[in-house]
Design an enzyme around this catalytic site. Sequence first.
Site, short mmCIF file in Angstrom:
data_model
loop_
_atom_site.label_atom_id
_atom_site.label_comp_id
_atom_site.label_asym_id
_atom_site.label_seq_id
_atom_site.Cartn_x
_atom_site.Cartn_y
_atom_site.Cartn_z
CE LYS A 43 -3.10 -2.40 3.18
NZ LYS A 43 -3.55 -2.40 4.59
N GLY A 44 2.10 1.08 0.49
CA GLY A 44 2.96 2.23 0.78
C GLY A 44 3.21 3.20 -0.36
CD GLU A 99 8.39 -0.52 -2.27
OE1 GLU A 99 7.27 0.00 -2.17
OE2 GLU A 99 8.68 -1.65 -1.80
CG ASP A 100 6.87 2.44 0.46
OD1 ASP A 100 7.67 1.56 0.06
OD2 ASP A 100 6.04 2.22 1.36
CG ASP A 103 14.48 -1.50 5.24
OD1 ASP A 103 15.29 -0.66 5.66
OD2 ASP A 103 14.01 -2.39 5.96
CE LYS A 131 14.46 3.14 6.47
NZ LYS A 131 13.94 2.35 7.60
CG PHE A 152 10.28 2.86 11.04
CD1 PHE A 152 10.59 1.68 10.39
CD2 PHE A 152 8.95 3.29 11.05
CE1 PHE A 152 9.61 0.93 9.75
CE2 PHE A 152 7.96 2.53 10.42
CZ PHE A 152 8.30 1.35 9.77
CB VAL A 153 10.64 7.64 7.33
CG1 VAL A 153 11.92 8.37 7.70
CG2 VAL A 153 10.91 6.62 6.23
CG ASP A 159 2.57 0.95 7.37
OD1 ASP A 159 3.48 0.76 6.52
OD2 ASP A 159 2.16 0.06 8.13
NE ARG A 165 -0.69 2.02 4.81
CZ ARG A 165 0.37 1.24 4.58
NH1 ARG A 165 1.42 1.71 3.96
NH2 ARG A 165 0.37 -0.02 4.99
P1 IMP Z 1 12.52 -4.38 1.91
O1 IMP Z 1 12.10 -5.66 1.29
O2 IMP Z 1 13.22 -4.61 3.24
O3 IMP Z 1 13.33 -3.50 1.01
O4 IMP Z 1 11.19 -3.70 2.34
C1 IMP Z 1 10.69 -2.56 1.80
C2 IMP Z 1 9.38 -2.28 2.47
O5 IMP Z 1 9.54 -2.20 3.88
C3 IMP Z 1 8.82 -0.95 2.06
O6 IMP Z 1 7.98 -1.06 0.95
C4 IMP Z 1 8.04 -0.53 3.28
O7 IMP Z 1 6.73 -1.06 3.24
C5 IMP Z 1 8.77 -1.16 4.42
N1 IMP Z 1 9.67 -0.21 5.11
C6 IMP Z 1 11.01 -0.23 5.14
N2 IMP Z 1 11.51 0.81 5.84
C7 IMP Z 1 10.44 1.51 6.26
C8 IMP Z 1 10.29 2.72 7.01
O8 IMP Z 1 11.26 3.39 7.46
N3 IMP Z 1 9.01 3.12 7.22
C9 IMP Z 1 7.93 2.45 6.76
N4 IMP Z 1 8.02 1.34 6.04
C10 IMP Z 1 9.26 0.87 5.79
MG MG Z 2 5.81 -1.13 1.01
#
Ligand code: IMP
Ligand code: MG
Length: 180
Positions: A43-44, A99-100, A103, A131, A152-153, A159, A165
């Site tokens: 949803k992000g 993507e938002d 990470d 990040k 954490f943002v 969210d 959100r």
């Molecule tokens: P990844 O698979 O670890 O790269 O996950 C990415 C997803 O983790 C993003 O689409 C977000 O939904 C969530 N996420 C990672 N860091 C944050 C943050 O700082 N705030 C909120 N959601 C986050």
């Molecule tokens: Mg996401």
Amino acid sequence: MYSDKIERVLITKEQIKTKVEELGKQISKDYEGKSLLVLCMLKGASVFFSDLMRELKGDVEIEFIYLSSYKAAARSCGEVTLVKDMESDVDGKNVLVVEDIIDTGLTLTYLKKLLETRGANSVKVCSFLDKPSRRETELEGDFIGYEIPDEFVIGYGLDYAEKFRNLPEICVLKREVYEK
Ligand code: IMP
Ligand code: MG
């Protein structure tokens, strides 16, 4: 300030607007003369996606997919689940994944593989935030709004446990909230 859970504003509404316009120009130039399927990661990314798609020139289709690697917490559990699949066929298409935040990179690594297996002609990634210090895979975004430190943002679609959100800017969540 919206809540006592917020540490500070990291990216303002004005900065977001300027950055989205810049990204829109960059992407439109990159895909000039080509048709594009813009894929929103629910949803992000929904808020960023709806701003970004209006900055894109040319022949654009949209789609939505929902992958989850988070279980109502601030840290990834490392496993990716396909919660809701897209409807269109990606075979032969140029896909831009929106993507938002990147990470660990696990979610996008999974999605890129899936789209390639399904025969996409090209797959690129546009993420509003990145990040890099948290990365656990080789994955790199092709279009990035801002690199941010390991905090954490929330807001602008992002969210914490499904809340925040709706905040119009990107804020840092207080550490005591997610480390308790
Ligand atoms: P990844 O698979 O670890 O790269 O996950 C990415 C997803 O983790 C993003 O689409 C977000 O939904 C969530 N996420 C990672 N860091 C944050 C943050 O700082 N705030 C909120 N959601 C986050
Ligand atoms: Mg996401």
